[in-house]
Design a protein around this motif. Structure first.
Motif, PDB file in Angstrom:
ATOM      1  N   ALA A 283      37.743  19.625  27.945  1.00  0.00           N
ATOM      2  CA  ALA A 283      38.007  19.832  29.370  1.00  0.00           C
ATOM      3  C   ALA A 283      36.681  20.197  30.015  1.00  0.00           C
ATOM      4  CB  ALA A 283      39.021  20.950  29.586  1.00  0.00           C
ATOM      5  N   PRO A 284      36.509  19.908  31.306  1.00  0.00           N
ATOM      6  CA  PRO A 284      35.289  20.363  31.983  1.00  0.00           C
ATOM      7  C   PRO A 284      35.253  21.893  32.010  1.00  0.00           C
ATOM      8  CG  PRO A 284      36.459  18.718  33.307  1.00  0.00           C
ATOM      9  CD  PRO A 284      37.390  19.161  32.210  1.00  0.00           C
ATOM     10  N   MET A 285      34.065  22.439  31.996  1.00  0.00           N
ATOM     11  CA  MET A 285      33.927  23.890  32.023  1.00  0.00           C
ATOM     12  C   MET A 285      33.810  24.346  33.469  1.00  0.00           C
ATOM     13  SD  MET A 285      31.281  26.115  29.721  1.00  0.00           S
ATOM     14  CE  MET A 285      31.697  27.790  29.237  1.00  0.00           C
ATOM     15  N   TYR A 286      34.560  25.373  33.811  1.00  0.00           N
ATOM     16  CA  TYR A 286      34.453  25.901  35.164  1.00  0.00           C
ATOM     17  C   TYR A 286      33.039  26.405  35.405  1.00  0.00           C
ATOM     18  CZ  TYR A 286      39.535  25.623  35.571  1.00  0.00           C
ATOM     19  OH  TYR A 286      40.827  25.171  35.628  1.00  0.00           O
ATOM     20  N   GLU A 427      38.125  26.076  40.855  1.00  0.00           N
ATOM     21  CA  GLU A 427      36.695  26.419  40.851  1.00  0.00           C
ATOM     22  C   GLU A 427      36.402  27.506  41.892  1.00  0.00           C
ATOM     23  OE1 GLU A 427      34.303  25.629  38.889  1.00  0.00           O
ATOM     24  OE2 GLU A 427      34.526  23.595  38.107  1.00  0.00           O
ATOM     25  N   LYS A 428      37.018  27.395  43.055  1.00  0.00           N
ATOM     26  CA  LYS A 428      36.797  28.385  44.114  1.00  0.00           C
ATOM     27  C   LYS A 428      37.390  29.737  43.740  1.00  0.00           C
ATOM     28  CE  LYS A 428      34.537  25.909  47.084  1.00  0.00           C
ATOM     29  NZ  LYS A 428      33.107  26.236  47.398  1.00  0.00           N
ATOM     30  N   VAL A 429      38.611  29.724  43.213  1.00  0.00           N
ATOM     31  CA  VAL A 429      39.266  30.973  42.833  1.00  0.00           C
ATOM     32  C   VAL A 429      38.421  31.736  41.813  1.00  0.00           C
ATOM     33  CG1 VAL A 429      41.295  31.972  41.712  1.00  0.00           C
ATOM     34  CG2 VAL A 429      41.579  30.112  43.359  1.00  0.00           C
ATOM     35  N   LEU A 430      37.815  31.002  40.863  1.00  0.00           N
ATOM     36  CA  LEU A 430      37.038  31.654  39.806  1.00  0.00           C
ATOM     37  C   LEU A 430      35.737  32.265  40.304  1.00  0.00           C
ATOM     38  CD1 LEU A 430      37.625  29.196  36.845  1.00  0.00           C
ATOM     39  CD2 LEU A 430      38.354  31.571  36.978  1.00  0.00           C
ATOM     40  N   GLU A 431      35.354  31.966  41.542  1.00  0.00           N
ATOM     41  CA  GLU A 431      34.184  32.633  42.118  1.00  0.00           C
ATOM     42  C   GLU A 431      34.478  34.074  42.511  1.00  0.00           C
ATOM     43  OE1 GLU A 431      32.667  30.290  45.313  1.00  0.00           O
ATOM     44  OE2 GLU A 431      32.325  28.511  44.073  1.00  0.00           O
ATOM     45  N   HIS A 432      35.777  34.411  42.593  1.00  0.00           N
ATOM     46  CA  HIS A 432      36.127  35.795  42.923  1.00  0.00           C
ATOM     47  C   HIS A 432      35.798  36.689  41.727  1.00  0.00           C
ATOM     48  CE1 HIS A 432      38.344  39.379  44.033  1.00  0.00           C
ATOM     49  NE2 HIS A 432      38.492  38.882  45.258  1.00  0.00           N
TER      50      HIS A 432
END
Length: 521
Positions: A283-286, A427-432
Motif C-alpha cells: 500500500a502507499p505510505m501516508y 492524508e489530510k487527517v494524518l497531518e493532525h
C-alpha cells in the motif's frame, strides 16, 4: 530455467557460507541445497511430480523455505497458505487448488484434519511423519542416489499459486510461472536492490508465503544471507536488535509495520547504520509516516507498487526520490515510475487510454504479469482487456510518468453525485498531531447516497473531540469531501500482512449501527 537452480548456484559458489540464520542455528548453502534435495525425494516418493500442487500450512521457518525450493525443483506448484487462516479457509484452498500433498506444521493439526488430504507430511514437531526425521542427516548426506534430477521446465510452467487476499470474495489463485518469476527476480535486483551480493544480509519481517517470499528468491539469486526472527509475532525490539547484531542490509515490509518499527523506542537503542534498502510495499505510505521514517532511518526507503498478480513489479520510488521535507520540486504522494520492462496506462471504463492528470483505472502489461487465475475464467475475463491487466486501483500519471494512486476502485464512494477518493482525505487527517491512524469509508446515506465516515486512532496520551477534528479539517479540504461522521477506535482491523482492511471497517461500523438501532427500540 528452473527457479530452484538459483539455490544450486549459490551452493556451488558459496558452499560454506551461511544461507539461513534462525536464532542460534544456521544452515550453509550446501546444507540447504542437500536438505531441499532430500525433501524433494520425500515428496517424489509420495507421487509429487511436474504440475502437482503441494499445499503448505506453516509459519516462517527454514523448513518453509525448503518446501518452496523442493516444489520448484520437482516442477511442482507451491501452494502456501496464510498461516493465520482458519482450518475451514485452508480446506477451501486445498479443494480449489487441487492439492494432492499437504505439508503442515505440527501445531496446525486441525488444519490438516480439515483438509483431509491423504498424503500429508507434518513438520516442525515430533509427529508420526515428522519432516525433520525424513530429512535426517542420513538422507541429506551427499548421496547421488538421493539427489533428484532438476526437472526441466518451460517459461510458462506454473511454480506458485499466489492466493489473493480475498477482500471482495473468495481468494483467487494467481498462477505465477518460472519464467515470470525469473524476470521478477532480475527486476527486483535492478530496480529495488541494485548492487546486492553475497555480502548482503536480509531480515524477514513478513510472512514468506506472500511478498516476502518473492524477496527471499532475490536474496538466494545473489547468495545473500537470510535472517529469521525467533518470534512468529511482530516484535520491534527483536527486529532492531537483529538488525544491529546481524548487520542487516535490507528488509522487506509493509507501511503499517514500518510505521510501528520506526515509532518504537528500541529504534534509538540499536545501530541500524548497515541498512541500505528498507523496502515497503502492499500500500502507499501516508506522507506523515513517510517523513517520520525518513527522519529516523535516513535515505534508505524504497517503495514499490504492485499486486500479487504482477508480483509487485509495477512502479518503484527509489531512495533518491524520497524526501524528508515538503517543498518546491517534491512530488507528494507519488509511488514512483514504471519498473524496468513494465508499462502502465490509465484507462477509463471502456479501455480508452487517458491523458496525464486524468484519473482512471491503473492498467499494466509486461513480463511480470501473471499467467491468469487458476480455474477461474470469469475472473480472467474481467481482469484482462486488450492485453492489459486491470489492477482495480485508481490513479493518474503526471507528464513525467510518475504514478499517483487515488485508491482502490472499491474504496471510492459517490456522495451527492461527486466521486470521493478516501486516500486524499486520509492524508489530510494524518497531518493532525493527535492522529496516528485513519480509515475513511463510504456508508449508505438516505439523502446523499453515501457519506464518508472517518475511523481514527489517537496517539497515546492524546484526546480529541470529533467536532474539533472536523473544524480543523474544514479549511483544508473541499466541503463535499468532508466526512460526515468521525469515530475513534483503539485500533484498526488489519490483514495478516499488516494492511488496513476497509471491508472489515465497514462491517464493524454496520454492526455498531445495527446494535444502536436495536437498543433504541
Amino acid at each position: 530455467m528452473n527457479l530452484a537452480h538459483f539455490l544450486r548456484q549459490a551452493a556451488r559458489r558459496h558452499p560454506d557460507s551461511a544461507a539461513i540464520v534462525w536464532g542460534d542455528r544456521q544452515w550453509t548453502w550446501a546444507e540447504l541445497d542437500r536438505r531441499v534435495d532430500a525433501a524433494a525425494a520425500v515428496m517424489a516418493a509420495r507421487g509429487i511430480g511436474k504440475g502437482a500442487r503441494v499445499l503448505v500450512q506453516a509459519r516462517n521457518s527454514h523448513q518453509l523455505i525448503e518446501t518452496m525450493f523442493a516444489c520448484f525443483r520437482l516442477g511442482a506448484i507451491w501452494v502456501p497458505t496464510n498461516f493465520r487462516q482458519t482450518p475451514q479457509e485452508v480446506a477451501w484452498l486445498a479443494r480449489s487448488s487441487g492439492a494432492t500433498l499437504m505439508i503442515c506444521e505440527a501445531i496446525f493439526a486441525d488444519h490438516a484434519a480439515a483438509c483431509a488430504i491423504s498424503a500429508t507430511i507434518m513438520i516442525g514437531g515430533d509427529g508420526p511423519a515428522s519432516y525433520n526425521a525424513l530429512v535426517a542427516d542420513a538422507l541429506v548426506a551427499d548421496d547421488p542416489g538421493a539427489r533428484p534430477v532438476e526437472t526441466a521446465v518451460d517459461y510458462d510452467d506454473p511454480c506458485w499459486f499466489f492466493y489473493t487476499s480475498g477482500t471482495t470474495g473468495r481468494p483467487k489463485a494467481a498462477v505465477l510461472t518460472h519464467g515470470q518469476m525469473a524476470f521478477v527476480v532480475l527486476n527486483h535486483l535492478c530496480d529495488l536492490m541494485p548492487g546486492t551480493t553475497e555480502e548482503d544480509v536480509s531480515l524477514v519481517v513478513a510472512p514468506l508465503t506472500h511478498g516476502a517470499g518473492v524477496h527471499l528468491l532475490t536474496q538466494v539469486a545473489r547468495a545473500a544471507k537470510t535472517v529469521l526472527p525467533s518470534s512468529d509475532r511482530f516484535d520491534a525490539a527483536e527486529i532492531w536488535g537483529l538488525i544491529e547484531q546481524r548487520r542487516v542490509t535490507n528488509i522487506f515490509t509493509v507501511p503499517t509495520i514500518l510505521k510501528l518499527m520506526t515509532e518504537h523506542p528500541s529504534v534509538a537503542e540499536h545501530d541500524h547504520g548497515t541498512l541500505r534498502h528498507v523496502i515497503y510495499a502492499g500500500a502507499p505510505m501516508y506522507r506523515e509516516d513517510q517523513k517520520h521514517a525518513l527522519a529516523t532511518l535516513g535515505p534508505v526507503l524504497v517503495q514499490y507498487f504492485g499486486l500479487g498478480e504482477v508480483t509487485g513489479a509495477i512502479t518503484v520510488l527509489r531512495p533518491r526520490d524520497h524526501h524528508a521535507h515538503d517543498g518546491p520540486g517534491v512530488k507528494l504522494g507519488t509511488c514512483g515510475r514504471e519498473r524496468t520492462g513494465m508499462q502502465i496506462s490509465i484507462q477509463d471504463d471502456t479501455g480508452a487510454i487517458l491523458a496525464p492528470g486524468e484519473t482512471g483505472e491503473i492498467c499494466v502489461c509486461g513480463p511480470a504479469v501473471f499467467a491468469g487465475y487458476h480455474d477461474n475464467p470469469q475472473a480472467n475475463a474481467a481482469s484482462f482487456r486488450q492485453g492489459w491487466f486491470r489492477t482495480g486501483d485508481l490513479g493518474h500519471l503526471d507528464p513525467d510518468g510518475d504514478l499517483f494512486i487515488t485508491g482502490r476502485a472499491t474504496d471510492m464512494y459517490i456522495s451527492g453525485g461527486s466521486n470521493v477518493y478516501p486516500r486524499e482525505i486520509e492524508e489530510k487527517v494524518l497531518e493532525h498531531p493527535a492522529i496516528t491512524e485513519v480509515a475513511i469509508v463510504g456508508m449508505p446515506d438516505p439523502v446523499w447516497g453515501e457519506t464518508g465516515v472517518a475511523v481514527c486512532v489517537l496517539k497515546t496520551g492524546h484526546t480529541l473531540p470529533a467536532d474539533e477534528l472536523l473544524a480543523w479539517l474544514k479549511p483544508r479540504i473541499a466541503s463535499y469531501k468532508l466526512p460526515r461522521r468521525i469515530v475513534f477506535w483503539d485500533s484498526l482491523p488489519k490483514s495478516a500482512y499488516g494492511k488496513v482492511t476497509k471491508a472489515a471497517v465497514k462491517t464493524a461500523l454496520c454492526e455498531h449501527d445495527r446494535m444502536l438501532v436495536h437498543h433504541s427500540r
